[in-house]
Design a protein around this motif. Sequence first.
Motif, PDB file in Angstrom:
ATOM      1  N   LYS A  14      13.861  -2.423  33.436  1.00 60.24           N
ATOM      2  CA  LYS A  14      14.855  -3.123  32.608  1.00 60.24           C
ATOM      3  C   LYS A  14      14.192  -3.856  31.436  1.00 60.24           C
ATOM      4  CE  LYS A  14      16.223  -5.537  36.224  1.00 60.24           C
ATOM      5  NZ  LYS A  14      15.459  -4.864  37.285  1.00 60.24           N
ATOM      6  N   THR A  15      13.153  -4.645  31.740  1.00 66.50           N
ATOM      7  CA  THR A  15      12.528  -5.451  30.677  1.00 66.50           C
ATOM      8  C   THR A  15      11.838  -4.562  29.647  1.00 66.50           C
ATOM      9  OG1 THR A  15      12.174  -7.189  32.299  1.00 66.50           O
ATOM     10  CG2 THR A  15      10.983  -7.407  30.245  1.00 66.50           C
ATOM     11  N   THR A  16      11.180  -3.510  30.123  1.00 71.85           N
ATOM     12  CA  THR A  16      10.490  -2.600  29.199  1.00 71.85           C
ATOM     13  C   THR A  16      11.504  -1.968  28.248  1.00 71.85           C
ATOM     14  OG1 THR A  16       9.015  -2.106  31.065  1.00 71.85           O
ATOM     15  CG2 THR A  16       8.808  -0.701  29.130  1.00 71.85           C
ATOM     16  N   VAL A  44       8.536 -14.089  34.968  1.00 71.39           N
ATOM     17  CA  VAL A  44       7.506 -13.382  34.204  1.00 71.39           C
ATOM     18  C   VAL A  44       8.109 -12.782  32.931  1.00 71.39           C
ATOM     19  CG1 VAL A  44       6.026 -11.316  34.269  1.00 71.39           C
ATOM     20  CG2 VAL A  44       6.037 -12.899  36.202  1.00 71.39           C
ATOM     21  N   ASP A  45       9.313 -12.223  33.059  1.00 69.50           N
ATOM     22  CA  ASP A  45       9.875 -11.432  31.960  1.00 69.50           C
ATOM     23  C   ASP A  45      10.157 -12.265  30.709  1.00 69.50           C
ATOM     24  OD1 ASP A  45       9.713  -9.461  33.771  1.00 69.50           O
ATOM     25  OD2 ASP A  45      11.865  -9.267  34.124  1.00 69.50           O
ATOM     26  N   GLY A  46      10.694 -13.486  30.909  1.00 73.51           N
ATOM     27  CA  GLY A  46      10.985 -14.354  29.771  1.00 73.51           C
ATOM     28  C   GLY A  46       9.700 -14.638  28.995  1.00 73.51           C
ATOM     29  N   LEU A  90      21.596  -9.332  28.356  1.00 74.96           N
ATOM     30  CA  LEU A  90      21.450 -10.075  29.608  1.00 74.96           C
ATOM     31  C   LEU A  90      20.705  -9.194  30.596  1.00 74.96           C
ATOM     32  CD1 LEU A  90      22.123 -12.184  31.861  1.00 74.96           C
ATOM     33  CD2 LEU A  90      24.348 -11.079  32.105  1.00 74.96           C
ATOM     34  N   GLU A  91      19.555  -9.678  31.076  1.00 77.85           N
ATOM     35  CA  GLU A  91      18.880  -8.977  32.170  1.00 77.85           C
ATOM     36  C   GLU A  91      19.052  -9.809  33.429  1.00 77.85           C
ATOM     37  OE1 GLU A  91      14.622  -8.087  31.981  1.00 77.85           O
ATOM     38  OE2 GLU A  91      14.672  -7.432  34.078  1.00 77.85           O
ATOM     39  N   PRO A  92      20.000  -9.395  34.287  1.00 74.82           N
ATOM     40  CA  PRO A  92      20.152 -10.135  35.528  1.00 74.82           C
ATOM     41  C   PRO A  92      18.952  -9.868  36.416  1.00 74.82           C
ATOM     42  CG  PRO A  92      21.927  -8.507  35.225  1.00 74.82           C
ATOM     43  CD  PRO A  92      20.875  -8.223  34.224  1.00 74.82           C
ATOM     44  N   LEU A 261       6.199  -6.650  42.525  1.00 73.59           N
ATOM     45  CA  LEU A 261       5.183  -7.705  42.532  1.00 73.59           C
ATOM     46  C   LEU A 261       4.664  -7.774  41.096  1.00 73.59           C
ATOM     47  CD1 LEU A 261       3.068  -6.484  45.632  1.00 73.59           C
ATOM     48  CD2 LEU A 261       5.215  -7.782  45.661  1.00 73.59           C
ATOM     49  N   LYS A 262       4.887  -8.895  40.425  1.00 71.81           N
ATOM     50  CA  LYS A 262       4.471  -8.923  39.017  1.00 71.81           C
ATOM     51  C   LYS A 262       3.864 -10.266  38.646  1.00 71.81           C
ATOM     52  CE  LYS A 262       9.192  -9.891  37.584  1.00 71.81           C
ATOM     53  NZ  LYS A 262      10.319  -9.549  36.744  1.00 71.81           N
ATOM     54  N   ALA A 263       3.098 -10.242  37.559  1.00 71.95           N
ATOM     55  CA  ALA A 263       2.421 -11.459  37.104  1.00 71.95           C
ATOM     56  C   ALA A 263       2.210 -11.379  35.604  1.00 71.95           C
ATOM     57  CB  ALA A 263       1.068 -11.588  37.810  1.00 71.95           C
TER      58      ALA A 263
HETATM   59 MG   LIG Z   1      12.514  -7.394  34.311  1.00 71.80          MG
END
Ligand SMILES: [Mg+2]
Length: 332
Positions: A14-16, A44-46, A90-92, A261-263
């Motif tokens: 979604k974010t990509t 992380v995404d923001g 909007l990315e829920p 799992l993200k950072a």
């Molecule tokens: Mg995302």
Amino acid sequence: MKLIVISGFLGSGKTTLLLALAKTFSGQGLKVAIIENEAGKTGVDGELLKAEGLSVREIYSGCVCCSLRYDLIQTLLELEREVKPDIVFLEPSGVAGPKQIQQCLCGYSGEIEKIIMVAVVDAQRMPRFRDFSIPLIHDGIEIADLVAINKTDLVSPEQLHELQQRLLEVNPFAELLCVSAEQGTNVDQLIGKITALSAQAEIKKPAVELSDENNLPKAAIFAASVTVDTPDTAAIQLVEQFLQKLSQQLKPADGILIGHLKAIIKTEPVGYAVFSVTDHDQPPVQKGRLPAGPVEKLTLTVNAIVYGMSEGPFKRLCLAQFRPMEKELRGE
Ligand SMILES: [Mg+2]
Ligand SMILES: Nc1nc2c(ncn2[C@@H]2O[C@H](COP(=O)(O)OP(=O)(O)OP(=O)(O)O)[C@@H](O)[C@H]2O)c(=O)[nH]1
């Protein structure tokens, strides 16, 4: 103001995709704002989208589909009043119920001319999700105006064909588009479809039958952040090892599904690196740019979500890896 909701399971891209869409629309001279919702007290995404120069509002510690509905409405009203964007993305959170979000938006009293629901489907992982029985995935496809089948660079044409057939069984009216957000494949076509849809008059959508919120699968979430002034220079390797160890430790446990799992590491002088693991057997994917020379300040934010494990043991497992990494970063 037009609202584009990019929903989809954890780690589906979604974010990509949103990053590519937002940059293109901004490049066309449109004023773009983004609302990021992440489950967990840090996101992380923001941070990633802000590092890419985009205007982002964040809603944390819950889902806009349930506990944070009020926050979503407030954020939309604020944007409308203060920023007056042409487009709001909007990315829920990947654990949010898409139907619940749609219902919440129906009650919005502000001036949204058009709501476009885009469901992002992970072409590689989707076939493993037990016949799409995860309501979050099923519901998102059912109510989507557009389904972006993402990560098509990772599957064969045969797998893609089978997936398309199955998606059409869930929503025979959905417009399907095969994309690769990472490689930019067909992103232009997706933009064309969104533009065409946003020019159409809003058609009142039929009321959706909500899935029982109690039946939505329960995710276990670990979110943490640490800032270090003169960090250990091997920060990238430390974070990669942290994620790798974590995904390996989750592997032996039966029935555990890694959501994401993200950072993200952000530094002064300005730079960032993001890390992502969506599967037990996958090494962390790393992207971004860190400064070449020494770093004065570094902030590391982790957000990890799994299914099939209760929150207490998952948090303990994460902390057992996070604490030593934190110490090493501080050079202790
Ligand atoms: Mg995302
Ligand atoms: N190979 C490939 N990887 C992709 C593609 N799109 C996204 N990814 C990778 O998939 C991982 C997850 O991508 P995100 O964009 O963070 O996914 P997301 O849906 O926003 O994740 P959550 O917000 O945590 O639910 C990252 O490592 C991306 O680089 C794609 O088209 N192809």
